[in-house]
Motif scaffolding. Structure first.
Motif, PDB file in Angstrom:
ATOM      1  N   MET A 251      -7.949   4.392 -15.247  1.00  7.33           N
ATOM      2  CA  MET A 251      -8.368   4.189 -13.854  1.00  7.33           C
ATOM      3  C   MET A 251      -7.589   5.089 -12.885  1.00  7.33           C
ATOM      4  N   GLN A 252      -6.413   5.527 -13.279  1.00  2.00           N
ATOM      5  CA  GLN A 252      -5.508   6.206 -12.361  1.00  2.00           C
ATOM      6  C   GLN A 252      -6.075   7.466 -11.701  1.00  2.00           C
ATOM      7  N   PRO A 253      -6.723   8.365 -12.435  1.00  2.00           N
ATOM      8  CA  PRO A 253      -7.248   9.560 -11.752  1.00  2.00           C
ATOM      9  C   PRO A 253      -8.237   9.230 -10.631  1.00  2.00           C
ATOM     10  N   ALA A 254      -9.116   8.268 -10.877  1.00  2.00           N
ATOM     11  CA  ALA A 254     -10.091   7.886  -9.847  1.00  2.00           C
ATOM     12  C   ALA A 254      -9.387   7.237  -8.664  1.00  2.00           C
ATOM     13  N   LEU A 255      -8.401   6.389  -8.942  1.00  2.00           N
ATOM     14  CA  LEU A 255      -7.638   5.757  -7.863  1.00  2.00           C
ATOM     15  C   LEU A 255      -6.895   6.809  -7.044  1.00  2.00           C
ATOM     16  N   GLN A 256      -6.316   7.776  -7.721  1.00  2.00           N
ATOM     17  CA  GLN A 256      -5.581   8.825  -7.007  1.00  2.00           C
ATOM     18  C   GLN A 256      -6.517   9.617  -6.096  1.00  2.00           C
TER      19      GLN A 256
ATOM     20  N   LYS B  37      -8.716  -3.658  -4.421  1.00  2.00           N
ATOM     21  CA  LYS B  37      -9.801  -3.437  -5.390  1.00  2.00           C
ATOM     22  C   LYS B  37      -9.246  -3.039  -6.759  1.00  2.00           C
ATOM     23  N   GLY B  38      -8.206  -2.217  -6.748  1.00  2.00           N
ATOM     24  CA  GLY B  38      -7.572  -1.819  -8.008  1.00  2.00           C
ATOM     25  C   GLY B  38      -6.963  -3.009  -8.729  1.00  2.00           C
ATOM     26  N   GLU B  39      -6.329  -3.894  -7.975  1.00  2.00           N
ATOM     27  CA  GLU B  39      -5.748  -5.090  -8.573  1.00  2.00           C
ATOM     28  C   GLU B  39      -6.826  -5.988  -9.162  1.00  2.00           C
ATOM     29  N   GLU B  40      -7.944  -6.116  -8.460  1.00  2.00           N
ATOM     30  CA  GLU B  40      -9.047  -6.924  -8.990  1.00  2.00           C
ATOM     31  C   GLU B  40      -9.537  -6.363 -10.318  1.00  2.00           C
TER      32      GLU B  40
ATOM     33  N   ALA C 253       0.833  -1.203   0.000  1.00  2.00           N
ATOM     34  CA  ALA C 253       0.000   0.000   0.000  1.00  2.00           C
ATOM     35  C   ALA C 253       0.865   1.251   0.000  1.00  2.00           C
ATOM     36  N   LEU C 254       1.994   1.182   0.662  1.00  2.00           N
ATOM     37  CA  LEU C 254       2.870   2.345   0.715  1.00  2.00           C
ATOM     38  C   LEU C 254       3.417   2.699  -0.659  1.00  2.00           C
ATOM     39  N   ILE C 255       3.723   1.691  -1.457  1.00  2.00           N
ATOM     40  CA  ILE C 255       4.212   1.954  -2.801  1.00  2.00           C
ATOM     41  C   ILE C 255       3.099   2.510  -3.662  1.00  2.00           C
ATOM     42  N   LEU C 256       1.898   2.025  -3.470  1.00  2.00           N
ATOM     43  CA  LEU C 256       0.763   2.568  -4.197  1.00  2.00           C
ATOM     44  C   LEU C 256       0.669   4.072  -3.968  1.00  2.00           C
ATOM     45  N   ILE C 257       0.819   4.472  -2.737  1.00  2.00           N
ATOM     46  CA  ILE C 257       0.756   5.896  -2.426  1.00  2.00           C
ATOM     47  C   ILE C 257       1.913   6.640  -3.065  1.00  2.00           C
ATOM     48  N   ALA C 258       3.073   6.040  -3.007  1.00  2.00           N
ATOM     49  CA  ALA C 258       4.229   6.686  -3.613  1.00  2.00           C
ATOM     50  C   ALA C 258       3.991   6.913  -5.100  1.00  2.00           C
ATOM     51  N   LEU C 259       3.364   5.952  -5.758  1.00  2.00           N
ATOM     52  CA  LEU C 259       3.062   6.108  -7.170  1.00  2.00           C
ATOM     53  C   LEU C 259       1.956   7.131  -7.392  1.00  2.00           C
TER      54      LEU C 259
END
Length: 165
Positions: free
Chosen positions: A119-124, A65-68, A14-20
């Motif tokens: 998907m990235q803007p919504a995930l961000q 959820k993003g991975e799914e 999860a920490l890397i997800l945030i970093a990205l």
């Protein structure tokens, strides 16, 4: 679940997800202040560390959820996780032309990558909302993230806090 682990790779957390997700800001801060951050360790309150841990745990669910969704995209595009990862790595290294792939795989890769990028803007936004829901400002979260990456003692402390939840 083996497929999910292959998609995740060895280092995603999860920490890397945030970093990205927040990488542009964090990278800019690291580029402009690397010596200051390394020389002056941040002092974080226990409350801030708890907020960070709570937010990080929320982000794990967002990541899952993003991975799914990404796995579903690959399934719909009829592209294996391994082939997608191979092509994505080659694309990142600007060597996509060197990958042995059929035209169908190339087309599927392009469609899947395009859908995932969409998907990235919504995930961000979801990531930012999760951080703020815990009462943290994004810049403070990023400061703790940078310290987390650099300080093994802080890593251990935060990993224990996240495991307790």
């Amino acid at each position: 679940m083996k497929i999910a682990y292959k998609l995740k790779g060895t280092a995603i957390t999860a920490l890397i997800l945030i970093a990205l997700a927040l990488g542009t800001t964090a990278t800019a801060q690291q580029t402009s202040q690397p010596a200051q951050q390394q020389q002056a360790p941040q002092n974080f309150t226990d409350k801030e560390l708890k907020q960070f841990a709570d937010a990080s745990n929320r982000l794990m669910e967002i990541q899952r959820k993003g991975e799914e969704k990404m796995l579903k995209i690959l399934e719909e595009e009829k592209l294996s996780v391994d082939k997608f990862n191979e092509m994505a790595q080659a694309h990142q290294q600007e060597k996509l032309d060197e990958v042995v792939a059929t035209e169908q795989e190339k087309t599927a890769f392009n469609k899947a990558a395009e859908r995932m990028m969409a998907m990235q803007p919504a995930l961000q936004k979801e990531v930012e909302a999760a951080i703020q829901k815990e009462g943290m400002q994004l810049d403070r979260y990023e400061q703790i993230m940078v310290a987390y990456r650099q300080d093994p003692v802080l890593q251990e402390k935060l990993n224990k806090m996240m495991a307790q939840q």
